[in-house]
Design an enzyme around this catalytic site. Sequence first.
Site, PDB file in Angstrom:
ATOM      1  N   HIS A  98      54.220  33.364  40.466  1.00  0.00           N
ATOM      2  CA  HIS A  98      53.390  33.019  41.630  1.00  0.00           C
ATOM      3  C   HIS A  98      52.526  31.802  41.345  1.00  0.00           C
ATOM      4  CE1 HIS A  98      49.541  34.903  40.186  1.00  0.00           C
ATOM      5  NE2 HIS A  98      50.359  35.723  39.564  1.00  0.00           N
ATOM      6  N   ASP A 100      49.792  31.023  43.414  1.00  0.00           N
ATOM      7  CA  ASP A 100      48.419  31.190  43.894  1.00  0.00           C
ATOM      8  C   ASP A 100      47.563  31.726  42.761  1.00  0.00           C
ATOM      9  OD1 ASP A 100      49.850  33.675  44.028  1.00  0.00           O
ATOM     10  OD2 ASP A 100      48.243  34.531  45.247  1.00  0.00           O
ATOM     11  N   ASP A 133      47.498  32.868  34.456  1.00  0.00           N
ATOM     12  CA  ASP A 133      47.909  33.727  35.601  1.00  0.00           C
ATOM     13  C   ASP A 133      47.995  32.882  36.854  1.00  0.00           C
ATOM     14  OD1 ASP A 133      48.391  35.786  37.360  1.00  0.00           O
ATOM     15  OD2 ASP A 133      46.396  36.648  37.249  1.00  0.00           O
ATOM     16  N   GLU A 167      50.664  36.309  45.832  1.00  0.00           N
ATOM     17  CA  GLU A 167      50.701  37.489  44.950  1.00  0.00           C
ATOM     18  C   GLU A 167      49.324  38.108  44.774  1.00  0.00           C
ATOM     19  OE1 GLU A 167      50.734  39.900  41.213  1.00  0.00           O
ATOM     20  OE2 GLU A 167      49.490  38.173  41.702  1.00  0.00           O
ATOM     21  N   ASP A 200      54.332  37.140  33.885  1.00  0.00           N
ATOM     22  CA  ASP A 200      53.088  37.180  34.674  1.00  0.00           C
ATOM     23  C   ASP A 200      52.162  38.286  34.190  1.00  0.00           C
ATOM     24  OD1 ASP A 200      51.202  36.794  36.663  1.00  0.00           O
ATOM     25  OD2 ASP A 200      52.301  37.950  38.166  1.00  0.00           O
ATOM     26  N   THR A 335      13.475  42.518  51.667  1.00  0.00           N
ATOM     27  CA  THR A 335      13.295  43.942  51.981  1.00  0.00           C
ATOM     28  C   THR A 335      13.993  44.300  53.295  1.00  0.00           C
ATOM     29  OG1 THR A 335      11.195  43.348  52.984  1.00  0.00           O
ATOM     30  CG2 THR A 335      11.121  44.228  50.741  1.00  0.00           C
ATOM     31  N   SER A 422      49.131  44.940  38.454  1.00  0.00           N
ATOM     32  CA  SER A 422      50.171  45.228  39.457  1.00  0.00           C
ATOM     33  C   SER A 422      50.893  43.942  39.862  1.00  0.00           C
ATOM     34  CB  SER A 422      49.517  45.819  40.707  1.00  0.00           C
ATOM     35  OG  SER A 422      48.587  46.817  40.362  1.00  0.00           O
ATOM     36  N   HIS A 450      41.818  36.482  35.937  1.00  0.00           N
ATOM     37  CA  HIS A 450      40.934  36.943  37.038  1.00  0.00           C
ATOM     38  C   HIS A 450      39.463  36.798  36.680  1.00  0.00           C
ATOM     39  CE1 HIS A 450      44.048  39.654  39.278  1.00  0.00           C
ATOM     40  NE2 HIS A 450      44.622  38.590  38.728  1.00  0.00           N
TER      41      HIS A 450
HETATM   42  C1  LIG Z   1      49.520  41.229  36.593  1.00  0.00           C
HETATM   43  C2  LIG Z   1      49.404  40.073  37.578  1.00  0.00           C
HETATM   44  N1  LIG Z   1      49.265  38.851  36.869  1.00  0.00           N
HETATM   45  C3  LIG Z   1      48.192  40.269  38.465  1.00  0.00           C
HETATM   46  O1  LIG Z   1      47.152  39.753  38.165  1.00  0.00           O
HETATM   47  N2  LIG Z   1      48.354  41.013  39.551  1.00  0.00           N
HETATM   48  C4  LIG Z   1      47.272  41.313  40.431  1.00  0.00           C
HETATM   49  C5  LIG Z   1      47.836  41.639  41.782  1.00  0.00           C
HETATM   50  C6  LIG Z   1      46.737  41.852  42.764  1.00  0.00           C
HETATM   51  C7  LIG Z   1      46.541  42.927  43.506  1.00  0.00           C
HETATM   52  N3  LIG Z   1      45.461  42.676  44.256  1.00  0.00           N
HETATM   53  C8  LIG Z   1      45.030  41.495  43.973  1.00  0.00           C
HETATM   54  N4  LIG Z   1      45.830  40.967  43.054  1.00  0.00           N
HETATM   55  C9  LIG Z   1      46.459  42.476  39.903  1.00  0.00           C
HETATM   56  O2  LIG Z   1      46.992  43.294  39.151  1.00  0.00           O
HETATM   57  O3  LIG Z   1      45.258  42.557  40.249  1.00  0.00           O
HETATM   58 ZN   LIG Z   2      46.519  37.832  38.893  1.00  0.00          ZN
HETATM   59 ZN   LIG Z   3      49.707  37.060  38.101  1.00  0.00          ZN
END
Ligand SMILES: C[C@H](N)C(=O)N[C@@H](Cc1c[nH]cn1)C(=O)O
Ligand SMILES: [Zn+2]
Ligand SMILES: [Zn+2]
Length: 480
Positions: A98, A100, A133, A167, A200, A335, A422, A450
């Site tokens: 991917h 993105d 990633d 993705e 990935d 507040t 995932s 991430h």
């Molecule tokens: C494992 C892969 N590189 C990855 O980062 N997948 C993401 C997919 C995802 C799901 N919601 C947002 N991104 C993950 O596992 O978080």
């Molecule tokens: Zn990712």
């Molecule tokens: Zn990824």
Amino acid sequence: MPSPAKFTEFIDANADKFIQRLADAVAIPSVSSDASRRPDVIKMAHYLDGELKLLGVETKLVDLGTHFMQEQTLQLPPAILGRLGSDPKKKTILVYGHFDVQPASISDGWNTDPFKLVIDEATGRLYGRGSTDDKGPVLGWLNVIEAHKSLGLEMPVNLRFCFEGMEETGSEGLDDLIKEEVKKGKDGYFDGVDCVCISDNYWLNTRTPVLTYGLRGLTYIMVTVSGPAQDLHSGAYGRAVHEPMTDLVKLMSGLVRSDGKILIPGVDEMVEPADEEEIKMYNSMDYTIDDIEVSAGAPVALSSDKATVLMGRMRYPSLSLHGIEGAFSGVGGKTVIPAKVTGKFSIRLVPPQTPEKVNPLIFSFLESEFAKLNSKNKLVVESGHGGKPWVADFKHWNYEAAIKATEAVYKKTPDLTREGGSIPVTLTFAESLGVNVLLLPMGRGDDGAHSTNEKLDRSNFIEGTKLLGTYLYEVAAIAA
Ligand SMILES: C[C@H](N)C(=O)N[C@@H](Cc1c[nH]cn1)C(=O)O
Ligand SMILES: [Zn+2]
Ligand SMILES: [Zn+2]
């Protein structure tokens, strides 16, 4: 069959050029979850398509239509399908990746501009969003093709490509595209595919390469509590009205225990416990509690038992609380009583769990817990993106080839792991094509995918490129 020496020599000799290509890709902020960045995701699709074409790959950009996100209708980035070689005597490998990335900004705590690849000469680290990633691994495949083209070397296998730009935000449109393409048979891009390879994910640590045969699935949930018509003064209304934030925090805190136990009845219970033999397998992996604590940047592991930590990540579900939209989060001490708040959480799923099986349990739990609060506020529970978990048979020639390739490049036998993250489309490939899928990661466990200061080590980019190429030769050797 190891890759020819001139292939690996070419990769070493052209390392700087490959790093420049990664820098060009990182410079395109292709954040799929941010509507304002959508033109950049589309730009990234065209950039990658252009690079593939220059390398002789026959490509097609597939329009995936539009979707509704952040209160607007947006064009989905096109998927890229590619074809290189159609020799019936060779195996055909489908490569997925991917283009993105996750959001990133200096204000999150990055030390450098996330969309400028920064090379730390002292450590050999290449910092930038998407470096590991998944732009680095995707470009690894292009580096392999470039080496063969420049050297006039015949590719050992036929390649097919499927690259997407959604993705990180649910892979919208991709399942349908794959199914459509499979239906086309001989006229489709996936005709004759013998196996799939996805790069990935990441090693477990910084030392030992891994091959991955499983991924967790996902279900993403949004819980909205609303009441007052507008935000209120907490002096004028505190202890006089039902506060949405108070209700929401109560609900969210009842979902999971601090030790990770999921409190939604029936969710943890769906999964069989591991037997002795399986626990032995986790204990045999090259992994220490230090590995997770160093990569997390603090001594925060849930257990001092390595198998428990590994199983928490790989073979049990996990529930994470991500944030609360609409809550006050600025500096200072405002507040306010927010009028409407949306809590966001997700559960990583493992077999036999699926979003279809788990979502009803989540919905009924939240509704019954909310009813116990006797609140006059309103509750709305919605499910967001999701995906099923996937587990493959690793006693397959596809894995055999990858083990040999890893041993040839890294002089180490890889650990066989399941990934905590995932990639929902993996199961779609496995089921629609009926072939084996392998995850062959490039980056290390401390890459910070991430996260802030995401990086890919120079050596992982270069040796990882050699690994992808060598894997193609090992597949060819098995076929012969
Ligand atoms: C494992 C892969 N590189 C990855 O980062 N997948 C993401 C997919 C995802 C799901 N919601 C947002 N991104 C993950 O596992 O978080
Ligand atoms: Zn990712
Ligand atoms: Zn990824």
